[in-house]
Design an enzyme around this catalytic site. Structure first.
Site, PDB file in Angstrom:
ATOM      1  N   HIS A 149       0.812  -1.237   0.000  1.00  0.00           N
ATOM      2  CA  HIS A 149       0.000   0.000   0.000  1.00  0.00           C
ATOM      3  C   HIS A 149       0.834   1.271   0.000  1.00  0.00           C
ATOM      4  CE1 HIS A 149       1.032  -0.273   4.220  1.00  0.00           C
ATOM      5  NE2 HIS A 149       0.629   0.980   4.381  1.00  0.00           N
TER       6      HIS A 149
ATOM      7  N   MET B  24       3.560   3.057  -5.414  1.00  0.00           N
ATOM      8  CA  MET B  24       2.792   3.964  -6.275  1.00  0.00           C
ATOM      9  C   MET B  24       1.427   3.358  -6.653  1.00  0.00           C
ATOM     10  SD  MET B  24       4.015   5.848  -9.722  1.00  0.00           S
ATOM     11  CE  MET B  24       4.059   4.411 -10.772  1.00  0.00           C
TER      12      MET B  24
ATOM     13  N   LEU C 182      -0.729  -8.594  -9.602  1.00  0.00           N
ATOM     14  CA  LEU C 182      -0.282  -7.575 -10.563  1.00  0.00           C
ATOM     15  C   LEU C 182       1.033  -7.958 -11.202  1.00  0.00           C
ATOM     16  CD1 LEU C 182      -2.206  -5.284  -9.337  1.00  0.00           C
ATOM     17  CD2 LEU C 182      -0.253  -3.860  -9.836  1.00  0.00           C
ATOM     18  N   GLY C 183       1.069  -7.979 -12.511  1.00  0.00           N
ATOM     19  CA  GLY C 183       2.305  -8.275 -13.225  1.00  0.00           C
ATOM     20  C   GLY C 183       2.861  -7.032 -13.873  1.00  0.00           C
ATOM     21  N   SER C 184       3.351  -7.184 -15.096  1.00  0.00           N
ATOM     22  CA  SER C 184       3.958  -6.061 -15.812  1.00  0.00           C
ATOM     23  C   SER C 184       4.068  -6.432 -17.278  1.00  0.00           C
ATOM     24  CB  SER C 184       5.350  -5.824 -15.238  1.00  0.00           C
ATOM     25  OG  SER C 184       6.131  -5.103 -16.160  1.00  0.00           O
ATOM     26  N   SER C 185       4.090  -5.406 -18.146  1.00  0.00           N
ATOM     27  CA  SER C 185       4.124  -5.678 -19.582  1.00  0.00           C
ATOM     28  C   SER C 185       5.439  -6.318 -20.021  1.00  0.00           C
ATOM     29  CB  SER C 185       3.892  -4.392 -20.371  1.00  0.00           C
ATOM     30  OG  SER C 185       4.851  -3.423 -20.030  1.00  0.00           O
ATOM     31  N   CYS C 186       6.462  -6.329 -19.154  1.00  0.00           N
ATOM     32  CA  CYS C 186       7.740  -6.936 -19.548  1.00  0.00           C
ATOM     33  C   CYS C 186       7.688  -8.462 -19.546  1.00  0.00           C
ATOM     34  CB  CYS C 186       8.883  -6.432 -18.684  1.00  0.00           C
ATOM     35  SG  CYS C 186       8.794  -7.011 -17.003  1.00  0.00           S
TER      36      CYS C 186
ATOM     37  N   TYR D  14      12.968 -10.053 -13.492  1.00  0.00           N
ATOM     38  CA  TYR D  14      11.687  -9.538 -13.012  1.00  0.00           C
ATOM     39  C   TYR D  14      10.547 -10.203 -13.789  1.00  0.00           C
ATOM     40  CZ  TYR D  14       8.165  -5.916 -11.948  1.00  0.00           C
ATOM     41  OH  TYR D  14       7.052  -5.228 -11.545  1.00  0.00           O
TER      42      TYR D  14
ATOM     43  N   LYS E 224       7.370 -12.434 -12.466  1.00  0.00           N
ATOM     44  CA  LYS E 224       5.982 -12.045 -12.707  1.00  0.00           C
ATOM     45  C   LYS E 224       5.219 -13.128 -13.482  1.00  0.00           C
ATOM     46  CE  LYS E 224       5.658  -8.182 -10.529  1.00  0.00           C
ATOM     47  NZ  LYS E 224       4.713  -8.079  -9.405  1.00  0.00           N
TER      48      LYS E 224
ATOM     49  N   THR F 105       0.854  -1.689 -17.972  1.00  0.00           N
ATOM     50  CA  THR F 105       1.956  -1.164 -18.760  1.00  0.00           C
ATOM     51  C   THR F 105       2.863  -0.313 -17.863  1.00  0.00           C
ATOM     52  OG1 THR F 105       2.437   0.001 -20.799  1.00  0.00           O
ATOM     53  CG2 THR F 105       0.690   0.930 -19.445  1.00  0.00           C
ATOM     54  N   ASN F 106       3.803   0.451 -18.437  1.00  0.00           N
ATOM     55  CA  ASN F 106       4.663   1.347 -17.631  1.00  0.00           C
ATOM     56  C   ASN F 106       3.772   2.389 -16.943  1.00  0.00           C
ATOM     57  OD1 ASN F 106       6.549  -0.046 -19.241  1.00  0.00           O
ATOM     58  ND2 ASN F 106       7.995   1.651 -19.133  1.00  0.00           N
TER      59      ASN F 106
ATOM     60  N   HIS G  51      12.249   4.634 -13.029  1.00  0.00           N
ATOM     61  CA  HIS G  51      11.805   4.472 -14.409  1.00  0.00           C
ATOM     62  C   HIS G  51      12.046   5.772 -15.166  1.00  0.00           C
ATOM     63  CE1 HIS G  51       9.480   1.109 -12.582  1.00  0.00           C
ATOM     64  NE2 HIS G  51       9.895   0.515 -13.687  1.00  0.00           N
TER      65      HIS G  51
ATOM     66  N   LYS H  36      15.532  15.311 -14.261  1.00  0.00           N
ATOM     67  CA  LYS H  36      16.648  15.857 -15.054  1.00  0.00           C
ATOM     68  C   LYS H  36      16.279  17.227 -15.631  1.00  0.00           C
ATOM     69  CE  LYS H  36      18.840  11.492 -16.441  1.00  0.00           C
ATOM     70  NZ  LYS H  36      19.109  10.548 -17.541  1.00  0.00           N
TER      71      LYS H  36
ATOM     72  N   TRP I 209      19.141   8.345 -21.500  1.00  0.00           N
ATOM     73  CA  TRP I 209      19.826   7.070 -21.720  1.00  0.00           C
ATOM     74  C   TRP I 209      19.402   6.459 -23.057  1.00  0.00           C
ATOM     75  CZ3 TRP I 209      18.740   4.275 -16.390  1.00  0.00           C
ATOM     76  CH2 TRP I 209      19.430   4.973 -15.380  1.00  0.00           C
TER      77      TRP I 209
HETATM   78  O1  GFB Z   1      11.429   3.157 -17.682  1.00  0.00           O
HETATM   79  P1  GFB Z   1      12.635   2.340 -17.956  1.00  0.00           P
HETATM   80  O2  GFB Z   1      13.726   2.400 -16.955  1.00  0.00           O
HETATM   81  O3  GFB Z   1      12.247   0.830 -18.088  1.00  0.00           O
HETATM   82  O4  GFB Z   1      13.271   2.794 -19.366  1.00  0.00           O
HETATM   83  P2  GFB Z   1      11.789  -0.211 -19.243  1.00  0.00           P
HETATM   84  C1  GFB Z   1      12.498   2.999 -20.509  1.00  0.00           C
HETATM   85  C2  GFB Z   1      13.353   3.546 -21.639  1.00  0.00           C
HETATM   86  O5  GFB Z   1      13.734   4.889 -21.305  1.00  0.00           O
HETATM   87  C3  GFB Z   1      14.658   2.802 -21.916  1.00  0.00           C
HETATM   88  C4  GFB Z   1      15.119   5.078 -21.559  1.00  0.00           C
HETATM   89  O6  GFB Z   1      14.851   2.749 -23.312  1.00  0.00           O
HETATM   90  C5  GFB Z   1      15.701   3.689 -21.265  1.00  0.00           C
HETATM   91  O7  GFB Z   1      16.990   3.559 -21.855  1.00  0.00           O
HETATM   92  N1  GFB Z   1      15.648   6.157 -20.724  1.00  0.00           N
HETATM   93  C6  GFB Z   1      16.143   7.341 -21.202  1.00  0.00           C
HETATM   94  C7  GFB Z   1      15.759   6.183 -19.385  1.00  0.00           C
HETATM   95  N2  GFB Z   1      16.594   8.102 -20.208  1.00  0.00           N
HETATM   96  C8  GFB Z   1      16.369   7.425 -19.041  1.00  0.00           C
HETATM   97  C9  GFB Z   1      16.631   7.706 -17.682  1.00  0.00           C
HETATM   98  O8  GFB Z   1      17.177   8.754 -17.304  1.00  0.00           O
HETATM   99  N3  GFB Z   1      16.226   6.762 -16.773  1.00  0.00           N
HETATM  100  C10 GFB Z   1      15.618   5.589 -17.144  1.00  0.00           C
HETATM  101  N4  GFB Z   1      15.242   4.707 -16.188  1.00  0.00           N
HETATM  102  N5  GFB Z   1      15.390   5.278 -18.445  1.00  0.00           N
HETATM  103  C11 GFB Z   1      11.280  -1.536 -17.102  1.00  0.00           C
HETATM  104  C12 GFB Z   1      11.645  -2.912 -16.641  1.00  0.00           C
HETATM  105  O9  GFB Z   1      11.700  -1.504 -18.407  1.00  0.00           O
HETATM  106  O10 GFB Z   1       9.901  -1.266 -17.108  1.00  0.00           O
HETATM  107  C13 GFB Z   1      10.820  -3.409 -15.537  1.00  0.00           C
HETATM  108  O11 GFB Z   1      13.028  -2.952 -16.400  1.00  0.00           O
HETATM  109  C14 GFB Z   1       9.352  -3.091 -15.680  1.00  0.00           C
HETATM  110  O12 GFB Z   1      11.009  -4.777 -15.426  1.00  0.00           O
HETATM  111  C15 GFB Z   1       9.146  -1.645 -16.022  1.00  0.00           C
HETATM  112  O13 GFB Z   1       8.746  -3.895 -16.653  1.00  0.00           O
HETATM  113  C16 GFB Z   1       7.703  -1.276 -16.235  1.00  0.00           C
HETATM  114  O14 GFB Z   1      10.450   0.159 -19.798  1.00  0.00           O
HETATM  115  O15 GFB Z   1      12.843  -0.435 -20.256  1.00  0.00           O
END
Ligand code: GFB
Length: 316
Positions: free
Chosen positions: A17, A20, A110-114, A141, A145, A169-170, A184, A192, A207
């Site tokens: 709880h 997010m 709850l799972g995740s789209s990954c 991960y 899931k 999803t995200n 994320h 940033k 990134w």
């Molecule tokens: O949100 P994110 O960390 O997770 O990254 P995923 C999404 C995309 O954003 C990637 C880019 O292509 C990153 O390279 N990105 C660009 C950045 N700049 C940044 C930054 O400053 N920080 C971050 N974090 N990313 C996760 C999974 O995948 O999503 C988990 O690792 C889960 O398991 C979650 O499923 C919902 O979408 O790639």
């Protein structure tokens, strides 16, 4: 779709709880005539089977929303594979098994789209699960899931339990993680852009290549969908919870900079991972049941930026 599990008078445990999604579910359930049960990390370690069983024996919830998980962005997933696999397996196995032992009427995992294969055809339908290799940056991960979905299905099949799964999803929303190493993408880019604006910097660095596409859903919309499914869905197959739209990371960075009011350049850092190139989920199942998200993406991002309490030195 009709309500088959009315929440009136039910005692519902929201596991996780303080997270997010969990906190959004608690806010959403406050509008229903039910009792919400929560327990803090200091009182109950969800990774410990004996503790979870003792707490469930004592508390006996009618329903459980399993929103507790170890979560993180692409780098955290890639850096701490053991934590992501072990902690998530333990949490879900302990809670799902304890829910069976204590005759919980309904459980939502709850799972995740990954969980879907890296190269799954887009938009991704639920039946794409286990049809191909996973994205390596988050396979630990994802495996945990997938095991959670299978646990819910197995207790359903073997013991007739009404345990169901939803795959969001995200997500973004209030209470997100803004630590640049573990967050994320959306909170990372908000931070940033905000810090660059405060410092009068001329650029931010994102990134990867900026080319991957991601779908985003506000946590409040997700919570609404979860309560909708808890009340109306009873089936073997997990259900996608998404917004139906995706954008590139570069477009996302541009949108965030506009919302924050940062006018500098956006540079890319291709030494950081892109992860999966696209994971837009099919919204067909949930839409057909009669549910749709309410939050426009730009409005949601603006609200999150407004609500986020950055350290005072960084306030505009
Ligand atoms: O949100 P994110 O960390 O997770 O990254 P995923 C999404 C995309 O954003 C990637 C880019 O292509 C990153 O390279 N990105 C660009 C950045 N700049 C940044 C930054 O400053 N920080 C971050 N974090 N990313 C996760 C999974 O995948 O999503 C988990 O690792 C889960 O398991 C979650 O499923 C919902 O979408 O790639």
């Amino acid at each position: 779709m009709n309500v088959i599990y009315p929440l009136k008078g039910k005692r519902i445990w929201v596991a996780g709880h303080r997270g997010m999604v969990g906190s959004a579910v608690v806010r959403r359930l406050a509008t229903e005539d039910c009792e919400v049960l929560t327990v803090g990390r200091d009182e109950l370690d969800l990774r410990r089977q004996a503790e979870v069983e003792a707490w469930m024996d004592q508390t006996r919830p009618d329903a459980v929303i399993l929103a507790a998980a170890k979560v993180g962005g692409i780098l955290a997933n890639d850096t701490y594979p053991a934590d992501f696999l072990y902690e998530n397996l333990m949490i879900e196995a302990n809670i799902i098994h304890a829910a069976h032992r204590t005759d919980v009427e309904k459980l939502l995992f709850l799972g995740s789209s990954c969980i879907y294969p890296k190269e799954a055809p887009q938009p991704i339908v639920e039946s794409a699960l286990l049809t191909g290799p996973l994205e390596p940056t988050n396979e630990w991960y994802a495996i945990a899931k997938i095991a959670g979905i299978k646990l819910a299905q197995a207790y359903r099949r073997q013991h007739g339990r009404d345990f169901i799964s939803a795959m969001p999803t995200n997500l973004y929303g209030p209470g997100d993680n803004y630590d640049l190493n573990t967050s994320h993408v959306l909170p990372a880019l908000i931070r940033k852009a905000h810090e660059a604006k405060m410092a009068g910097a001329d650029h931010i660095t994102i990134w990867g290549t900026g080319a991957p596409r991601r779908e985003f859903l506000h946590a409040d919309d997700c919570a609404d969908a979860l309560v909708f499914l808890l009340q109306r869905y009873s089936g073997d197959e997990h259900v996608n919870v998404g917004s139906g739209e995706d954008i590139t990371i570069l477009e996302l960075a541009q949108l965030v900079c506009e919302v924050v009011g940062f006018e500098g350049e956006i540079q890319t850092d291709p030494t950081k991972p892109d992860g999966t190139m696209r994971k837009l989920m099919s919204e067909y199942t949930l839409k057909t049941m009669g549910w749709e998200p309410q939050t426009r993406f730009r409005d949601g991002v603006a609200r999150v930026y407004e609500d986020q309490r950055f350290p005072s030195a960084m306030h505009p």
